[in-house]
Design a protein around this motif. Structure first.
Motif, PDB file in Angstrom:
ATOM      1  N   CYS A  84       0.794  -1.232   0.000  1.00  0.00           N
ATOM      2  CA  CYS A  84       0.000   0.000   0.000  1.00  0.00           C
ATOM      3  C   CYS A  84       0.823   1.279   0.000  1.00  0.00           C
ATOM      4  CB  CYS A  84      -0.928   0.012   1.222  1.00  0.00           C
ATOM      5  SG  CYS A  84      -2.023  -1.418   1.348  1.00  0.00           S
ATOM      6  N   THR A  85       2.118   1.172   0.191  1.00  0.00           N
ATOM      7  CA  THR A  85       2.954   2.379   0.240  1.00  0.00           C
ATOM      8  C   THR A  85       4.058   2.285  -0.809  1.00  0.00           C
ATOM      9  OG1 THR A  85       4.652   1.569   1.794  1.00  0.00           O
ATOM     10  CG2 THR A  85       2.604   2.432   2.757  1.00  0.00           C
ATOM     11  N   SER A  86       4.805   3.328  -0.889  1.00  0.00           N
ATOM     12  CA  SER A  86       5.984   3.312  -1.757  1.00  0.00           C
ATOM     13  C   SER A  86       7.233   3.520  -0.900  1.00  0.00           C
ATOM     14  CB  SER A  86       5.871   4.376  -2.851  1.00  0.00           C
ATOM     15  OG  SER A  86       5.679   5.644  -2.271  1.00  0.00           O
ATOM     16  N   SER A  87       7.216   2.950   0.296  1.00  0.00           N
ATOM     17  CA  SER A  87       8.335   3.103   1.227  1.00  0.00           C
ATOM     18  C   SER A  87       9.618   2.538   0.635  1.00  0.00           C
ATOM     19  CB  SER A  87       8.029   2.407   2.553  1.00  0.00           C
ATOM     20  OG  SER A  87       8.071   1.008   2.379  1.00  0.00           O
ATOM     21  N   ARG A  88      10.718   3.020   1.161  1.00  0.00           N
ATOM     22  CA  ARG A  88      12.025   2.574   0.671  1.00  0.00           C
ATOM     23  C   ARG A  88      12.333   1.141   1.091  1.00  0.00           C
ATOM     24  NH1 ARG A  88      16.011   6.970   2.652  1.00  0.00           N
ATOM     25  NH2 ARG A  88      17.475   5.360   2.022  1.00  0.00           N
ATOM     26  N   LYS A  89      11.710   0.688   2.163  1.00  0.00           N
ATOM     27  CA  LYS A  89      12.023  -0.638   2.699  1.00  0.00           C
ATOM     28  C   LYS A  89      11.891  -1.734   1.639  1.00  0.00           C
ATOM     29  CE  LYS A  89      10.886  -3.799   6.451  1.00  0.00           C
ATOM     30  NZ  LYS A  89      10.070  -3.988   7.664  1.00  0.00           N
ATOM     31  N   TYR A  90      10.837  -1.676   0.837  1.00  0.00           N
ATOM     32  CA  TYR A  90      10.594  -2.713  -0.161  1.00  0.00           C
ATOM     33  C   TYR A  90      10.715  -2.195  -1.594  1.00  0.00           C
ATOM     34  CZ  TYR A  90       8.841  -5.586   3.676  1.00  0.00           C
ATOM     35  OH  TYR A  90       8.727  -6.318   4.834  1.00  0.00           O
TER      36      TYR A  90
END
Length: 149
Positions: A84-90
């Motif tokens: 659901c996000t565009s976080s850097r983690k994935y």
């Protein structure tokens, strides 16, 4: 990730390859129910993580609300972060072409297992159920329901 194709057979194959034998039948039966009720996914997820006690002869080995928090909540938070996000983690995993359901289950299960210092196999069944809920309910609705507070 919104265009990620969902195929039942791919999910069945992932269950057969990744999920421990003692959880397989329960998960396969649940997949066949074909429900989109989030509370049903929560109940089976909590059961698979040992956070919801079921009556019977088998004693669950996990402790509810362990010092690291709820495993089921952590699984849903990781799926939220991934899907659901565009976080850097994935970010690296999201960019991979042709990523499969099996790979997503493995990625999320590995992240949860390392956070709680448990074996990956302990959480693969619950991760599978949470991911199934994402696909059955739909990205927009699932993300809205599971937005962290």
């Amino acid at each position: 990730m919104s265009d990620f194709p969902f195929e039942h057979q791919e999910l069945f194959d992932a269950v057969n390859d990744l999920v421990p034998a003692y959880q397989k039948n329960k998960i396969i039966e649940f997949i066949k129910l074909d429900t989109d009720d989030e509370t049903e996914y929560d109940q089976i997820g909590l059961s698979l993580t040992g956070e919801k006690r079921e009556t019977g002869l088998i004693v669950p080995t996990s402790a509810p609300k362990s010092s690291g928090g709820s495993i089921w909540s952590a699984i849903k938070a990781e799926i939220y972060d991934y899907m659901c996000t565009s976080s850097r983690k994935y970010s690296k995993e999201r960019k991979e072409a042709g990523i499969t359901i099996k790979q997503i289950i493995t990625i999320i299960a590995t992240a949860i297992a390392s956070s709680f210092h448990i074996a990956v196999g302990v959480v693969t069944g619950a991760v599978t159920v949470a991911l199934l809920s994402f696909f059955k309910i739909g990205k927009n609705a699932w993300c809205k329901i599971n937005t962290p507070e």
